[in-house]
Scaffold this active site. Structure first.
Site, PDB file in Angstrom:
ATOM      1  N   LEU A  43       0.874  -1.166   0.000  1.00 31.91           N
ATOM      2  CA  LEU A  43       0.000   0.000   0.000  1.00 31.91           C
ATOM      3  C   LEU A  43       0.915   1.220   0.000  1.00 31.91           C
ATOM      4  CD1 LEU A  43      -3.058   0.699   0.173  1.00 31.91           C
ATOM      5  CD2 LEU A  43      -2.810   0.763   2.658  1.00 31.91           C
ATOM      6  N   ASP A  44       0.706   2.133  -0.943  1.00 31.80           N
ATOM      7  CA  ASP A  44       1.575   3.310  -1.058  1.00 31.80           C
ATOM      8  C   ASP A  44       1.658   4.081   0.258  1.00 31.80           C
ATOM      9  OD1 ASP A  44       2.023   2.796  -3.728  1.00 31.80           O
ATOM     10  OD2 ASP A  44       0.411   4.099  -4.410  1.00 31.80           O
ATOM     11  N   ALA A  45       2.765   4.770   0.462  1.00 32.58           N
ATOM     12  CA  ALA A  45       2.953   5.566   1.674  1.00 32.58           C
ATOM     13  C   ALA A  45       1.875   6.635   1.815  1.00 32.58           C
ATOM     14  CB  ALA A  45       4.343   6.208   1.668  1.00 32.58           C
ATOM     15  N   SER A  47      -1.183   6.370   0.835  1.00 32.71           N
ATOM     16  CA  SER A  47      -2.497   5.747   0.977  1.00 32.71           C
ATOM     17  C   SER A  47      -2.652   5.245   2.408  1.00 32.71           C
ATOM     18  CB  SER A  47      -2.653   4.587  -0.012  1.00 32.71           C
ATOM     19  OG  SER A  47      -2.518   5.044  -1.341  1.00 32.71           O
TER      20      SER A  47
END
Length: 200
Positions: A43-45, A47
């Protein structure tokens, strides 16, 4: 017994344990001491929301690369997506049918327009807060995808003219965020039904 950790990842935290001095984001090492844990689906930073972790390599692989028994189809991932603007029916249809990105067309997705009252969770304040434009409204989408292209949800909504303002992952492979507070986690032992659903 096979176990899985469900973590409500805060904004600004990377989906990895290591960190370098040049990175402005925090790492998972600030939340977990167990070095045997691995992330099952990044999960992107920038997000937020549900991140799965496990020390079980087979379970990790099953979540990220489903067996042929599941027709090779990745487990669904559902996101709560705050976008700039009010989606039209045409934009919603585009998202549901799949859009052409630089790395190929996305699979059909499930999408619905939602009010904040329709969302499955009570939203928490984001730090830092999202940008707000007085003359441009925003909306929430509940979007389920069945693949994992890099930054896929953000690119999908941008492609149809709906820039993403905030992205929260609600569920992965049938596991939901529930009422976990930001930065909290819970460890669950998989029962027979969950193992069957995952094909393990």
């Amino acid at each position: 017994m096979t176990s899985l950790i469900l973590f409500n990842k805060p904004y600004g935290v990377q989906s990895q344990f290591s960190n370098d001095d040049n990175n402005k984001f925090a790492s998972l090492a600030e939340f977990f001491d167990d070095k045997s844990l691995r992330v099952a689906g990044r999960l992107d930073a920038t997000s937020e929301g549900l991140l799965l972790l496990t020390a079980d390599g087979k379970l990790n692989k099953t979540i990220t690369h489903p067996p042929k028994a599941n027709n090779g189809r990745k487990q669904g991932k559902t996101y709560l997506v705050q976008v700039e603007g009010i989606p039209t029916l045409q934009q919603l249809k585009q998202l549901s049918h799949g859009v052409m990105l630089k790395d190929g067309k996305t699979l059909p997705a499930q999408v619905q327009l939602a009010s904040t009252e329709d969302l499955p969770i009570t939203l928490w304040p984001r730090n830092p807060p999202i940008r707000e434009r007085k003359n441009i409204p925003d909306s929430w989408l509940i979007l389920t995808i069945f693949e994992g292209k890099n930054r896929q949800v953000r690119r999908m909504t941008a492609h149809v003219g709906l820039p993403c303002l905030r992205l929260i992952r609600w569920s992965v492979a049938g596991f939901e965020l529930g009422d976990l507070a930001v930065g909290e986690f819970v460890q669950v032992s998989l029962d027979g039904e969950q193992r069957q659903r995952l094909g393990i």
